[in-house]
Design an enzyme around this catalytic site. Structure first.
Site, mmCIF file in Angstrom:
data_model
loop_
_atom_site.group_PDB
_atom_site.id
_atom_site.type_symbol
_atom_site.label_atom_id
_atom_site.label_comp_id
_atom_site.label_asym_id
_atom_site.label_seq_id
_atom_site.Cartn_x
_atom_site.Cartn_y
_atom_site.Cartn_z
ATOM 1 N N TRP A 29 -19.642 40.712 26.713
ATOM 2 C CA TRP A 29 -18.189 40.843 26.588
ATOM 3 C C TRP A 29 -17.842 42.294 26.188
ATOM 4 O O TRP A 29 -18.499 42.877 25.320
ATOM 5 C CB TRP A 29 -17.643 39.854 25.538
ATOM 6 C CG TRP A 29 -16.185 40.078 25.285
ATOM 7 C CD1 TRP A 29 -15.148 39.682 26.078
ATOM 8 C CD2 TRP A 29 -15.608 40.800 24.193
ATOM 9 N NE1 TRP A 29 -13.963 40.111 25.558
ATOM 10 C CE2 TRP A 29 -14.206 40.804 24.389
ATOM 11 C CE3 TRP A 29 -16.131 41.446 23.077
ATOM 12 C CZ2 TRP A 29 -13.325 41.419 23.502
ATOM 13 C CZ3 TRP A 29 -15.250 42.065 22.201
ATOM 14 C CH2 TRP A 29 -13.858 42.040 22.421
ATOM 15 N N ASP A 80 1.702 38.373 28.920
ATOM 16 C CA ASP A 80 0.354 37.821 28.742
ATOM 17 C C ASP A 80 0.409 36.545 27.905
ATOM 18 O O ASP A 80 1.464 35.913 27.745
ATOM 19 C CB ASP A 80 -0.555 38.911 28.127
ATOM 20 C CG ASP A 80 -2.009 38.778 28.553
ATOM 21 O OD1 ASP A 80 -2.715 37.943 27.969
ATOM 22 O OD2 ASP A 80 -2.439 39.504 29.474
ATOM 23 N N ASP A 81 -0.705 36.182 27.338
ATOM 24 C CA ASP A 81 -0.908 34.947 26.575
ATOM 25 C C ASP A 81 0.155 34.764 25.482
ATOM 26 O O ASP A 81 0.510 35.733 24.807
ATOM 27 C CB ASP A 81 -2.301 35.069 25.935
ATOM 28 C CG ASP A 81 -2.816 33.766 25.394
ATOM 29 O OD1 ASP A 81 -2.067 32.788 25.401
ATOM 30 O OD2 ASP A 81 -3.990 33.748 24.969
ATOM 31 N N LYS A 102 -1.782 36.466 36.254
ATOM 32 C CA LYS A 102 -3.109 36.831 35.735
ATOM 33 C C LYS A 102 -3.801 35.512 35.391
ATOM 34 O O LYS A 102 -3.326 34.763 34.535
ATOM 35 C CB LYS A 102 -2.948 37.704 34.488
ATOM 36 C CG LYS A 102 -4.258 38.129 33.827
ATOM 37 C CD LYS A 102 -3.956 39.109 32.693
ATOM 38 C CE LYS A 102 -5.165 39.440 31.846
ATOM 39 N NZ LYS A 102 -4.803 40.258 30.674
ATOM 40 N N ASP A 115 -6.747 33.747 33.771
ATOM 41 C CA ASP A 115 -7.765 34.053 32.766
ATOM 42 C C ASP A 115 -8.740 32.882 32.605
ATOM 43 O O ASP A 115 -8.478 31.753 33.063
ATOM 44 C CB ASP A 115 -7.050 34.353 31.438
ATOM 45 C CG ASP A 115 -7.861 35.238 30.500
ATOM 46 O OD1 ASP A 115 -9.051 35.444 30.749
ATOM 47 O OD2 ASP A 115 -7.279 35.717 29.503
ATOM 48 N N ASN A 162 -11.671 31.928 29.398
ATOM 49 C CA ASN A 162 -12.217 32.558 28.199
ATOM 50 C C ASN A 162 -13.394 31.884 27.500
ATOM 51 O O ASN A 162 -13.650 32.191 26.338
ATOM 52 C CB ASN A 162 -11.095 32.762 27.174
ATOM 53 C CG ASN A 162 -10.264 33.988 27.499
ATOM 54 O OD1 ASN A 162 -10.743 35.104 27.405
ATOM 55 N ND2 ASN A 162 -9.034 33.784 27.920
ATOM 56 N N CYS A 185 -9.377 37.283 35.919
ATOM 57 C CA CYS A 185 -9.720 37.729 34.564
ATOM 58 C C CYS A 185 -10.587 36.646 33.952
ATOM 59 O O CYS A 185 -10.393 35.461 34.231
ATOM 60 C CB CYS A 185 -8.436 37.916 33.755
ATOM 61 S SG CYS A 185 -8.707 38.374 32.029
ATOM 62 N N ASP A 214 -12.286 43.780 28.739
ATOM 63 C CA ASP A 214 -11.393 43.830 27.585
ATOM 64 C C ASP A 214 -11.570 45.125 26.808
ATOM 65 O O ASP A 214 -10.807 45.391 25.870
ATOM 66 C CB ASP A 214 -11.639 42.635 26.663
ATOM 67 C CG ASP A 214 -10.789 41.440 27.071
ATOM 68 O OD1 ASP A 214 -9.873 41.612 27.900
ATOM 69 O OD2 ASP A 214 -11.031 40.335 26.555
HETATM 70 C C1 DGJ Z 1 -8.627 37.728 27.574
HETATM 71 C C2 DGJ Z 1 -8.131 38.769 28.533
HETATM 72 O O1 DGJ Z 1 -9.180 39.533 29.010
HETATM 73 C C3 DGJ Z 1 -7.080 39.614 27.832
HETATM 74 O O2 DGJ Z 1 -6.648 40.638 28.677
HETATM 75 C C4 DGJ Z 1 -5.941 38.742 27.409
HETATM 76 O O3 DGJ Z 1 -5.303 38.223 28.535
HETATM 77 C C5 DGJ Z 1 -6.441 37.625 26.514
HETATM 78 N N1 DGJ Z 1 -7.540 36.909 27.121
HETATM 79 C C6 DGJ Z 1 -5.346 36.661 26.191
HETATM 80 O O4 DGJ Z 1 -5.789 35.588 25.486
#
Ligand code: DGJ
Length: 736
Positions: free
Chosen positions: A201, A368-369, A478, A480, A482, A528, A550
Site C-alpha cells: 500500500w 470522495d468518500d 471513482k 474504490d 479497500n 481505485c 495513495d
Molecule cells: C482509498 C483511496 O485510494 C483514496 O483516494 C480515497 O478515495 C479513500 N479510499 C476514501 O476512503
C-alpha cells in the site's frame, strides 16, 4: 495474413512487424513450441524442435507412440499435467475417475481476420479487422472429452500476441479444471533477467529484477485483487539488454483477481513461463456441454529493450483495451476533495473548493468518500448508497447544480463491493457478504466484502448506484475497493463449487461494471483500490484511468510512476498535485515539482485549494496552461524513461528523467527531477527517440540542437540544484 499454416510441414507461423512465433504439430499430434523472437522469414523451423535423445536407462519416460520423444524434454506449446512432462504445467483436468493425467493433441484449427471477444471477461480488441489475425487451435483429450482451444491473435502493427484458452466438456460426464493458464512459453535457455512490479500500500509497482535460476520462481496474488503487492506483469530481458536495446519478452494478464506467473528453469536449462489464474485458489467443475474461458495474456516481444516493450503495451492498452467515450478524449483536470477534507465536508465546503478551482481553470470536482449513509469516518455505511442530507443540505441534485453553475463538471466516489457491519444493508442482509459459516470473519478497514458472485447482490448495488447517478448531472465515478478477500465462501454455491469463488467474484464485478457503463455510456470511470491495488489491464477495460497510489508525495511518485509505466500508458495513471507537507511522508516539495511530476499522468489536484496563497494560485494557472499545451505530446506521444529513480547513482546524486516524443518526432517534452543533490552537479542527459536529422529548438531559450546531438551528447544540465528541483524542456523541430 500475418498467420500461416504450412500443412506439409505442419508448422504454424505467426508474424508481427518485428517478431515471429512458431508452433509445430508433431506426427502424433502434440503441439511443440519452435520459436518466439525477432522476425525470421523461414517457415521450416522444425530443426529447432528440441529432441534430446532419451536413453533406455534414463529416468525420462518416452511418449508411447512417438519414437524417442520425451514430453519431459521437448518444448511444449501448452504443457499438460501428469502424462510424461514433469515440469510445471499449464493445464490440469481431473476426470470423473479422480485421475488428472491430462494429454491434449491437435484436432483442427482455423485462421481468420480480426480478434474474438471473450465472453464475460475484459480483453484486447481490434478497431478494424486488419489490425490483427487470429489462430484457434483445437486440441482434445480423448479420455476426459476436454476440448481445449488455444487462441492466438497476432497484431499487424504492434509486436504483440494475445493468448487465451477455452475448455469445453464434450463428454457426458463432468470433470474439474484444476489449472488453466492463459499462456505458456518454453524459451530455449535461462539467460534472462526477470523483471516485475512489487510493492505494498502507498508503494505500488516498484520495478525489481533478478536473474533466472534453476528451479522455480515467480509471483502471484491470492488477495482477490491483482494487488498492491504484485502486478500481473513480468518481463524477461535477455542478458545484455538495456532500457533501449536488446531482447525483452513481456507478459501481462488482463485480469483483476488472483493470478500467478510461474517460471521453471528445468534440468536442461529451458525456461518455462506460465501466466494465468492462480491455480492455488481455483478450480472449476465443468458439466457436459459447458465451456470455460480463461482470461487473456498479452505477450510483447521487443528488440529495443524494456522501453520498446513499454511503448508497445502503451499503444495496445490505450487504443485496443481502453474503450468508450473517454478512451482518447481529453480528460478534464479534476480536483478531488479527499486530502482536502477527508470525511469532514459539507455542500458549502465543496462549493467553495469548486469555486476557487474553476477560477484557476480546473474542470471537474470529485466528491470522495463520506457523502452517503451516516459516514463520518471509515467505520460505517458502506452499502447504504443514499445521500447524507445533513452534510449535503438540499441534496445531491442541488450540490451538482451549484458546481455546474461554476462551469465545473461533477464526479462522485463509490465503493460498490463493500459493506460495513454498521449499515442498513448489513442489518437487512447479513448473508450477503463473503464468509465461511462457523469461522470468525476478519475485518479490514471496519468492512466486509459483498458476495459479488450473487446476481441479487449485484442487482441491489446496481439499483442503488443507478438511482444516485440518474438523480443529477454526474459525469465521473471513482470506483474504490479497500480490503482483501478472506474466509472466502458464498452462501449460494454448493460445496463442490466453492473453489470457483474467486473467479466468480471477479466475473460478477466485471458484469456490474459493464452494466453501469451500458446504462451511463458517457461516464468517466476511474478505478481505485486503496490507491493502486487493482491497477491492471482488466480494470483498464472499464476505467481508462486508475488512481495510481495513495502516496501523493512527488518524490515517491517518481518511483511509482516509473514502475507503472512499464506496462501502462500515462493516460491511465491518475496523478494529483497534493498539499505539503505531504500527508503520507511529511516531505515538503515545491509546488512546481509536484505539478511537473503529476503532469506525467492523468493530471489533477487533491488539496484544499481555498488555502493556497497568490504564488501558488499563479502556479496552478501555469500548470493548467501547461496541461493543455503539452496534452498531445504527453498522452499520445512515445514515452522514454531516461533515468531510473530507483537505480540512478551517477556522481552520487539521484534523479529521475523521462521524455515524451510526438509520433511525428516534431515535439519533445523532457522532465528531470533532482531527488538528492550534491554540490556542483556535473551531468548530461542524453535524449532518445528523436530524428537525428532534424533540428530542434528549445522553446524557452531559442537554442537549436540537432536531434543527433541531443541523443549522442545530450543536454548539459550541470549546475547547483536543491533537492526536489524539477526542470522541464520543450523542443520543437524546425521545418515541420
Ligand atoms: C482509498 C483511496 O485510494 C483514496 O483516494 C480515497 O478515495 C479513500 N479510499 C476514501 O476512503
Amino acid at each position: 495474413m500475418s498467420i500461416i499454416y504450412n500443412s506439409e510441414l505442419r508448422v504454424f507461423k505467426l508474424d508481427t512487424p518485428d517478431s515471429t512465433y512458431a508452433i509445430e504439430v508433431s506426427p502424433t499430434g502434440y503441439l511443440l513450441h519452435l520459436y518466439y523472437g525477432a522476425s525470421v522469414p523461414d517457415t521450416d523451423l522444425r530443426y529447432l524442435r528440441r529432441m534430446i535423445g532419451v536413453s533406455s536407462t534414463s529416468a525420462q519416460v518416452q511418449d508411447a507412440k512417438e519414437n524417442g520423444m520425451s514430453l519431459d524434454t521437448v518444448h511444449l506449446e501448452y504443457p499438460a499435467e501428469g502424462a510424461g512432462d514433469m515440469r510445471i504445467s499449464a493445464l490440469s483436468i481431473r476426470g470423473e475417475n479422480g485421475c488428472n493425467a491430462t494429454a491434449i493433441k491437435y484436432k483442427s484449427h482455423k485462421i481468420y481476420n480480426g480478434k474474438p471477444a471473450i465472453k464475460g471477461l475484459p480483453a484486447v480488441y481490434t478497431n478494424t479487422d486488419d489490425e490483427a489475425d487470429t489462430l484457434e487451435i483445437v486440441c482434445e483429450d480423448t479420455l476426459t472429452g476436454a476440448e481445449v482451444t488455444l487462441i492466438y491473435t497476432a497484431f499487424t502493427q504492434l509486436d504483440a500476441i494475445t493468448r487465451s484458452v477455452r475448455v469445453k466438456n464434450t463428454s457426458d460426464r463432468s470433470f474439474s479444471i484444476e489449472r488453466v493458464h492463459s499462456t505458456a512459453l518454453d524459451l530455449p535457455d535461462m539467460n534472462f533477467e526477470m523483471m516485475h512490479l512489487q510493492g505494498r500500500w502507498a508503494k505500488e509497482r516498484t520495478l525489481v529484477k533478478r536473474h533466472l535460476q534453476y528451479g522455480l520462481q515467480g509471483i502471484h496474488s491470492k488477495r482477490g485483487t491483482s494487488s498492491h503487492h504484485n502486478n500481473p506483469f513480468l518481463a524477461l530481458g535477455r542478458d545484455g539488454y538495456t532500457e533501449e536495446t536488446g531482447e525483452v519478452y513481456g507478459f501481462s494478464l488482463v485480469y483483476s483477481s488472483n493470478f500467478k506467473v510461474e517460471i521453471e528453469v528445468d534440468f536442461l536449462g529451458t525456461s518455462r513461463v506460465l501466466m494465468g489464474i492462480n491455480p492455488d485458489t481455483f478450480g472449476w467443475l465443468l458439466e457436459p456441454g459447458e465451456e470455460f474461458a480463461s482470461p487473456e495474456a498479452v505477450m510483447v516481444y521487443s528488440n529495443h529493450g524494456v522501453g520498446g516493450m513499454s511503448r508497445t503495451y502503451h499503444k495496445l492498452y490505450r487504443y485496443n483495451l481502453c474503450r468508450g467515450e473517454w478512451k482518447t478524449k481529453k480528460r478534464p483536470i479534476l480536483i478531488n476533495n479527499w486530502e482536502a477534507t477527508y470525511f469532514d465536508f459539507d455542500d458549502d465546503k465543496l462549493v467553495a473548493i469548486a469555486k476557487d478551482a474553476s477560477e484557476l481553470g480546473i474542470e471537474m470536482l470529485v466528491m470522495d468518500d463520506g457523502w452517503f449513509g451516516v459516514r463520518n469516518n471509515d467505520k460505517s455505511s458502506l452499502g447504504d448508497w443514499y445521500v447524507n442530507e445533513s452534510k449535503l443540505k438540499g441534496g445531491l441534485g442541488k450540490l451538482v447544480e451549484r458546481v455546474n453553475a461554476l462551469g465545473m463538471k461533477f464526479g462522485i466516489w463509490f465503493e460498490p463491493e463493500m459493506i460495513s457491519p454498521d449499515s442498513d444493508l448489513y442489518r437487512a442482509h447479513p448473508d450477503w457478504c463473503i464468509k465461511v459459516e462457523g469461522r470468525e470473519m476478519s475485518i479490514g478497514r471496519t468492512q466486509y466484502v459483498l458476495d459479488m458472485s450473487r446476481a441479487d447482490v449485484r442487482d441491489n448495488i446496481f439499483d442503488q448506484m443507478y438511482k444516485i447517478l440518474s438523480s443529477a448531472n454526474i459525469e465521473y465515478v471513482k470506483w474504490d475497493f479497500n480490503r482483501n478477500l478472506t474466509e472466502v465462501g458464498s452462501a449460494l454455491l454448493p460445496h463442490e463449487r466453492q473453489k470457483e469463488f474467486f473467479h466468480r467474484y471477479i466475473l460478477g464485478v466485471y458484469e456490474l461494471l459493464e452494466r453501469l457503463l451500458a446504462a451511463f455510456p458517457k461516464l468517466l470511470l476511474e478505478g481505485c483500490a486503496g490507491g493502486g491495488g487493482r491497477f491492471d489491464p482488466g480494470m483498464l477495460y472499464y476505467s481508462p484511468q486508475i488512481w495510481t497510489s495513495d502516496d501523493t508525495d512527488a518524490m515517491e511518485r517518481l518511483e511509482i510512476q516509473y514502475g507503472t509505466s512499464m506496462v501502462y500508458p500515462l493516460s491511465s495513471m491518475s496523478a494529483h498535485v497534493s498539499a505539503c507537507p505531504n500527508h503520507q511522508t511529511k516531505r515538503v516539495t515545491s509546488f512546481k515539482t509536484r505539478g511537473d511530476v503529476a503532469m506525467g499522468g492523468a493530471f489533477g489536484y487533491e488539496l484544499d485549494i481555498t488555502t493556497l496563497n497568490d504564488d501558488e494560485r499563479a502556479l496552478v494557472r501555469e500548470q493548467v496552461a501547461a496541461y493543455h499545451k503539452y496534452y498531445n505530446v504527453i498522452q499520445n506521444g512515445d514515452y522514454y524513461r531516461l533515468i531510473n529513480p530507483t537505480e540512478d547513482k551517477a556522481n552520487f546524486t539521484c534523479a529521475s528523467a523521462w521524455e515524451s516524443v510526438s509520433q511525428d518526432k516534431n515535439e519533445v517534452l523532457l522532465t528531470y527531477v533532482v531527488m538528492r543533490t550534491q554540490p556542483t552537479l556535473q551531468r548530461y542527459i542524453r535524449l532518445a527517440g528523436l530524428d537525428p536529422e532534424k533540428v530542434y529548438t528549445d522553446t524557452a531559450t531559442g537554442i537549436k540542437y540537432s536531434g543527433a546531438l541531443l541523443m549522442n551528447a545530450g543536454l548539459n544540465i550541470s549546475g547547483n540544484y536543491t533537492d526536489g528541483t524539477s526542470l522541464v524542456w520543450h523542443f520543437v523541430a524546425d521545418n515541420r
